[in-house]
Design a protein around this motif. Structure first.
Motif, PDB file in Angstrom:
ATOM      1  N   GLY A 173      11.478  -5.160  -6.411  1.00  0.00           N
ATOM      2  CA  GLY A 173      10.353  -4.435  -6.982  1.00  0.00           C
ATOM      3  C   GLY A 173      10.786  -3.413  -8.011  1.00  0.00           C
ATOM      4  N   LEU A 174      11.872  -2.680  -7.728  1.00  0.00           N
ATOM      5  CA  LEU A 174      12.384  -1.693  -8.663  1.00  0.00           C
ATOM      6  C   LEU A 174      12.841  -2.349  -9.954  1.00  0.00           C
ATOM      7  CD1 LEU A 174      14.512   0.509  -6.225  1.00  0.00           C
ATOM      8  CD2 LEU A 174      12.334   1.135  -7.299  1.00  0.00           C
TER       9      LEU A 174
ATOM     10  N   GLY B 234       0.784  -1.226   0.000  1.00  0.00           N
ATOM     11  CA  GLY B 234       0.000   0.000   0.000  1.00  0.00           C
ATOM     12  C   GLY B 234       0.812   1.270   0.000  1.00  0.00           C
ATOM     13  N   ALA B 235       2.135   1.172   0.054  1.00  0.00           N
ATOM     14  CA  ALA B 235       2.993   2.357   0.075  1.00  0.00           C
ATOM     15  C   ALA B 235       3.106   2.944  -1.332  1.00  0.00           C
ATOM     16  CB  ALA B 235       4.373   1.991   0.608  1.00  0.00           C
ATOM     17  N   PRO B 236       3.322   4.278  -1.433  1.00  0.00           N
ATOM     18  CA  PRO B 236       3.419   4.927  -2.743  1.00  0.00           C
ATOM     19  C   PRO B 236       4.805   4.786  -3.376  1.00  0.00           C
ATOM     20  CG  PRO B 236       3.548   6.576  -1.017  1.00  0.00           C
ATOM     21  CD  PRO B 236       3.310   5.261  -0.328  1.00  0.00           C
ATOM     22  N   TRP B 237       4.841   4.423  -4.646  1.00  0.00           N
ATOM     23  CA  TRP B 237       6.047   4.360  -5.458  1.00  0.00           C
ATOM     24  C   TRP B 237       5.866   5.334  -6.621  1.00  0.00           C
ATOM     25  CZ3 TRP B 237       9.507  -0.377  -5.522  1.00  0.00           C
ATOM     26  CH2 TRP B 237       9.316  -1.164  -4.385  1.00  0.00           C
ATOM     27  N   ARG B 238       6.967   5.650  -7.317  1.00  0.00           N
ATOM     28  CA  ARG B 238       6.894   6.552  -8.465  1.00  0.00           C
ATOM     29  C   ARG B 238       7.586   5.930  -9.667  1.00  0.00           C
ATOM     30  NH1 ARG B 238       3.197  10.325  -8.034  1.00  0.00           N
ATOM     31  NH2 ARG B 238       4.358  11.979  -9.090  1.00  0.00           N
TER      32      ARG B 238
ATOM     33  N   LYS C 257      14.622   1.091   2.357  1.00  0.00           N
ATOM     34  CA  LYS C 257      16.010   0.705   2.145  1.00  0.00           C
ATOM     35  C   LYS C 257      16.178   0.092   0.758  1.00  0.00           C
ATOM     36  CE  LYS C 257      17.117   1.880   6.336  1.00  0.00           C
ATOM     37  NZ  LYS C 257      17.926   3.101   6.564  1.00  0.00           N
ATOM     38  N   ALA C 258      17.306   0.427   0.122  1.00  0.00           N
ATOM     39  CA  ALA C 258      17.523  -0.018  -1.257  1.00  0.00           C
ATOM     40  C   ALA C 258      17.433  -1.530  -1.385  1.00  0.00           C
ATOM     41  CB  ALA C 258      18.880   0.483  -1.749  1.00  0.00           C
TER      42      ALA C 258
ATOM     43  N   GLY D 274      11.226   3.736  -4.909  1.00  0.00           N
ATOM     44  CA  GLY D 274      10.482   3.099  -3.842  1.00  0.00           C
ATOM     45  C   GLY D 274       9.888   4.131  -2.893  1.00  0.00           C
ATOM     46  N   PRO D 275       9.229   3.686  -1.832  1.00  0.00           N
ATOM     47  CA  PRO D 275       8.618   4.606  -0.866  1.00  0.00           C
ATOM     48  C   PRO D 275       9.676   5.412  -0.111  1.00  0.00           C
ATOM     49  CG  PRO D 275       7.717   2.381  -0.653  1.00  0.00           C
ATOM     50  CD  PRO D 275       8.921   2.268  -1.530  1.00  0.00           C
TER      51      PRO D 275
END
Length: 230
Positions: free
Chosen positions: A201-202, A116-120, A194-195, A189-190
């Motif tokens: 996901g990235l 549910g966290a926002p990514w861009r 942490k990387a 990421g959000p």
């Protein structure tokens, strides 16, 4: 006669040893490169990013449209998406006084991650009038990133990825050259993540988005250029 037979046997044994060494080296190189035809499979990559033959691409005023179908990666949903498409022709800084021309299009999208966290997500595509200037622009970016220690992590022979950061957000950028197309995909990421926690996901986001964008911008009616990767 006996000396002649002994010499022949020694030569045969030496030849067998050389053949064995060559085979072993070939297997080792294949394993290091991921075993793919393009030498992909760099450390940390999914190994599934398959290069496509060089193609002819077209500019689009709706670059976000290809991203709004199926999820870009497992558990990710697109929220807002904003097209950034300039129909005007730009001039690049070419070699020997040349001024190669291209048109730019891109997309900015907000994503919701599995928790549910926002990514861009950002995409930027430059469609050149010719393939050679696009390839030169790719090599220039590649060499600059390598000189400044920002990678590159090879994805296949005409694409590389690198880590990026933006105000507390770890990210990943992928640069792809294909024919007359120079495509950049960047995901973040959000905040505060942490990387190492968001790396998978990235990676999935930038690689899947690059596939979708290259395919969407490809002009299926145009004749593909002859591959010219050195």
């Amino acid at each position: 006669m006996r000396r002649s037979r002994d010499a022949a046997l020694r030569r045969a044994r030496v030849a067998a040893l050389i053949a064995s060494a060559v085979t072993t080296a070939a297997v080792a190189v294949s394993g290091c490169s991921g075993g793919g035809p393009d030498g992909g499979g760099a450390a940390g990559s999914s190994g599934n990013f398959v290069a496509r033959a060089p193609g002819v691409h077209r500019w689009t005023g709706t670059p976000c449209a290809p991203l709004t179908g199926e999820p870009l990666a497992k558990g990710f949903d697109i929220g807002s998406a904003t097209d950034s498409a300039d129909p005007g022709v730009r001039e690049d800084i070419g070699e020997g006084g040349g001024r190669p021309r291209y048109r730019q299009t891109g997309c900015l999208a907000g994503l919701t991650g599995p928790d549910g966290a926002p990514w861009r997500l950002y995409t930027s595509a430059a469609v050149y009038e010719e393939s050679a200037p696009a390839h030169r622009a790719y090599r220039t970016r590649h060499d600059l990133d390598r000189a400044h220690g920002r990678g590159p992590e090879r994805v296949h022979r005409t694409a590389y990825a690198k880590p990026v950061h933006d105000q507390g957000r770890p990210g990943r950028a992928l640069l792809l050259w294909n024919g007359d197309l120079l495509l950049t995909v960047t995901a973040y990421g959000p905040y505060g993540s942490k990387a190492h926690d968001v790396r998978e996901g990235l990676q999935g986001l930038v690689e899947n988005t690059a596939r979708l964008m290259e395919d969407a911008l490809r002009d299926g009616d145009a004749r593909s250029p002859v591959p010219s990767v050195p």
